[in-house]
Design a protein around this motif. Sequence first.
Motif, short mmCIF file in Angstrom:
data_model
loop_
_atom_site.label_atom_id
_atom_site.label_comp_id
_atom_site.label_asym_id
_atom_site.label_seq_id
_atom_site.Cartn_x
_atom_site.Cartn_y
_atom_site.Cartn_z
N ARG A 57 -39.56 22.31 42.63
CA ARG A 57 -39.12 23.30 41.75
C ARG A 57 -38.57 22.84 40.42
NH1 ARG A 57 -39.31 28.54 43.27
NH2 ARG A 57 -39.34 28.99 41.06
N VAL A 58 -38.40 23.67 39.28
CA VAL A 58 -37.84 23.18 37.91
C VAL A 58 -36.39 23.64 38.25
CG1 VAL A 58 -37.66 23.15 35.64
CG2 VAL A 58 -39.90 23.13 36.56
N ALA A 59 -35.58 22.82 38.32
CA ALA A 59 -34.00 22.99 38.23
C ALA A 59 -33.62 23.45 37.31
CB ALA A 59 -33.28 21.88 38.80
N GLY A 60 -33.96 22.66 35.80
CA GLY A 60 -33.34 23.17 34.72
C GLY A 60 -34.07 22.41 33.53
N ILE A 61 -33.86 23.00 32.28
CA ILE A 61 -34.43 22.22 31.23
C ILE A 61 -33.32 21.83 30.32
CG2 ILE A 61 -35.80 22.71 29.06
CD1 ILE A 61 -37.21 24.69 30.78
N GLY A 62 -33.38 20.67 29.77
CA GLY A 62 -32.56 19.93 29.00
C GLY A 62 -32.82 19.54 27.67
N GLU A 63 -31.90 19.78 26.62
CA GLU A 63 -31.81 19.01 25.29
C GLU A 63 -31.49 17.74 25.11
OE1 GLU A 63 -33.62 20.48 22.95
OE2 GLU A 63 -34.14 22.29 23.44
N LEU A 64 -32.01 16.86 24.32
CA LEU A 64 -31.36 15.59 24.29
C LEU A 64 -30.97 15.54 22.73
CD1 LEU A 64 -33.90 13.17 25.98
CD2 LEU A 64 -31.58 13.49 26.67
N LYS A 65 -29.82 14.88 22.49
CA LYS A 65 -29.49 14.98 21.14
C LYS A 65 -28.69 13.42 21.01
CE LYS A 65 -30.63 18.84 19.81
NZ LYS A 65 -31.86 18.98 18.89
N THR A 66 -29.12 12.77 19.97
CA THR A 66 -28.82 11.34 19.83
C THR A 66 -28.03 11.43 18.56
OG1 THR A 66 -30.86 10.55 20.91
CG2 THR A 66 -29.57 9.14 19.47
N THR A 67 -26.85 10.59 18.48
CA THR A 67 -26.05 10.16 17.24
C THR A 67 -25.62 8.96 17.21
OG1 THR A 67 -24.22 10.81 18.37
CG2 THR A 67 -25.15 12.63 17.10
N PRO A 68 -25.82 8.20 16.24
CA PRO A 68 -25.17 6.97 15.95
C PRO A 68 -23.79 6.89 16.30
CG PRO A 68 -25.85 7.67 13.85
CD PRO A 68 -26.36 8.78 14.85
N LYS A 69 -23.39 5.73 17.06
CA LYS A 69 -22.01 5.59 17.34
C LYS A 69 -21.49 4.25 16.57
CE LYS A 69 -18.84 5.35 21.20
NZ LYS A 69 -18.49 5.10 22.63
#
Length: 469
Positions: free
Chosen positions: A174-186
């Motif tokens: 089952r699908v437990a969750g849906i996630g958004e990925l966000k990338t920022t330069p450090k």
Amino acid sequence: MLKVDFNSLLHRTDEKFQKLWEILSTLKTKPNEAIQLFQPMLSDTLFDLSYGYRKISQERMHLISKKHEFSSAWFSKRQKLLASHQEAIVQADAIGRTMGDSFAWLFYMNDLDLLEQHLKHVETNQMPPGFGGLGEKEFVRRVPRIGKLMVLYHGTTSILRLGDVSLIDIKSFRVAGIGELKTTPKKPGELTITLLVVGHKELLPDESVIKVPSLKNTSVTSFPPAMKSRLDRQIDRTVKAISSSHVKKAGPKLSAKVETFVPEFEKLLREARVDRFSYAQFGPGLICIVFRRRGKSLCSLLSSGKQIDFNEKLDDLTQYAMKIVLPGSPHNSLDICSLVYRRDGAAKYQLGTLPVFWWPLKTDTIKKLLFQEYMAFTIFNPAHFISKLEAAGFTVNFENERTFNIEYMLKDKRFSVMGLPYFIRLICYYLYKEEEVMAIMNRGINAIDEANIKPNTRCEFRLGQLPCL
């Protein structure tokens, strides 16, 4: 300006696709540890294709800006060649995404309501550029699991369009969750990747349990205003989708073995000759056409030098089309449908059906279909189906020449069946027999009648086809 070595790109893609197919095909037998390589390898391949596509676009725009420096004939020829290269890349991308869909569907087959929410949104056929793309690529490569949850990356599919990843509970599938990925330069050479997850509380572990492996210590930084605004919209969209799929009440489940023309289709594929069209009539209103292309490698199949003159090879089409005309019917028409891929070359999928990979076909036959050695079409005449509906007691109401709905009287109750194009696509795209489609509708009507549902109630019928493993 950096130019793309088109042939080299397709050769690299072909080599990766062969390896990916070997891994994917184990899902039908006995998956092994190599399955963990599938998503990272497919991700790398699709990013490579997207990069090539964008570089060709840049070259085309550069040529347009200097058009006055070239002869008209050379400019036109060059633009045509570059456009054909982009078309080939789109087709190669579709092959990759079709494999990605086949992989992802296995983990979504118990969450079709949520998959439906994905399919309501516009698909993307390009991998994200810049830091965002790099962050997603690295995340998929380094984070196959979070705790006991498997990470399913959406970017390698055409069917998963909400968020960037799904977290899959392997025990329940089952699908437990849906996630958004966000990338920022450090700082130079280092990125911060943040994952925000929306999901079911009973399937997601406590926050303290979710630990994302990292090569360096990172901290969640505040996002730039534009990124935060976009993220808020994305999260809100995902919350609504999960909530909508979660609150739907399940009705009675009807199980039945459905007969299709897939065995006849496989026979037609097996007997198809190279560089020729092969025909077979499946039932009174359906003809299947297969063209077997010359060439084995992806480069030879998709390169611009292998264009097919269909007009020259379709000499027998008229006589076959005449065989499915219903004499005296005012509803005769011919619909040409492309199997496996859409007419624009993109991957194809209809909710509730099996991706072609999961059809009951031999594995090597499926590979030839997915890798476009075989091109398959159907010609469908709905007149026979309409005639059968009327003979079975259905009333057919036409909105115009091409659109109709049906009604059925059972005792003193009137049932209106909406969404008829869905059922017709089961016939012409998924090779269901007309009698089976009518039986599906009848079983649904009888189930609603037996449930004693109040009048003027809208009931949703959901097909969920499972593979025979």
